[in-house]
Design a protein around this motif. Structure first.
Motif, PDB file in Angstrom:
ATOM      1  N   SER A  59      52.815  62.964  31.240  1.00 49.63           N
ATOM      2  CA  SER A  59      52.367  61.882  32.113  1.00 49.63           C
ATOM      3  C   SER A  59      53.207  61.830  33.385  1.00 49.63           C
ATOM      4  N   HIS A  60      54.494  62.169  33.276  1.00 51.22           N
ATOM      5  CA  HIS A  60      55.366  62.212  34.454  1.00 51.22           C
ATOM      6  C   HIS A  60      54.938  63.344  35.380  1.00 51.22           C
ATOM      7  N   GLU A  61      54.591  64.497  34.809  1.00 50.44           N
ATOM      8  CA  GLU A  61      54.146  65.636  35.617  1.00 50.44           C
ATOM      9  C   GLU A  61      52.838  65.321  36.324  1.00 50.44           C
ATOM     10  N   GLU A  62      51.931  64.628  35.642  1.00 52.33           N
ATOM     11  CA  GLU A  62      50.641  64.269  36.243  1.00 52.33           C
ATOM     12  C   GLU A  62      50.851  63.337  37.424  1.00 52.33           C
ATOM     13  N   ARG A  63      51.763  62.387  37.298  1.00 49.30           N
ATOM     14  CA  ARG A  63      52.024  61.462  38.418  1.00 49.30           C
ATOM     15  C   ARG A  63      52.675  62.189  39.585  1.00 49.30           C
ATOM     16  N   SER A  87      57.904  62.360  23.336  1.00 51.83           N
ATOM     17  CA  SER A  87      58.598  62.930  24.494  1.00 51.83           C
ATOM     18  C   SER A  87      57.706  63.903  25.234  1.00 51.83           C
ATOM     19  N   THR A  88      56.857  64.644  24.514  1.00 50.70           N
ATOM     20  CA  THR A  88      55.917  65.559  25.167  1.00 50.70           C
ATOM     21  C   THR A  88      54.902  64.777  25.977  1.00 50.70           C
ATOM     22  N   ASN A  89      54.385  63.697  25.417  1.00 48.78           N
ATOM     23  CA  ASN A  89      53.420  62.869  26.144  1.00 48.78           C
ATOM     24  C   ASN A  89      54.047  62.251  27.384  1.00 48.78           C
TER      25      ASN A  89
END
Length: 41
Positions: free
Chosen positions: A34-38, A28-30
């Motif tokens: 990855s959602h924040e990076e996008r 869930s952290t990963n």
């Protein structure tokens, strides 16, 4: 014989649940990262 091997001890179940909990936490952290990076790209 079946009861001996089919019965799960509470302590062995707890350790298995702990392993799954750590794996779920990491996934869930990963996913969140990855959602924040996008979103910022």
């Amino acid at each position: 014989m079946v009861l001996r091997y089919a019965h799960h001890h509470a302590e062995s179940l707890r350790s298995g649940i702990a392993v799954l909990g750590r794996a779920t936490e990491k996934i869930s952290t990963n996913l969140a990262q990855s959602h924040e990076e996008r979103a910022t790209a």
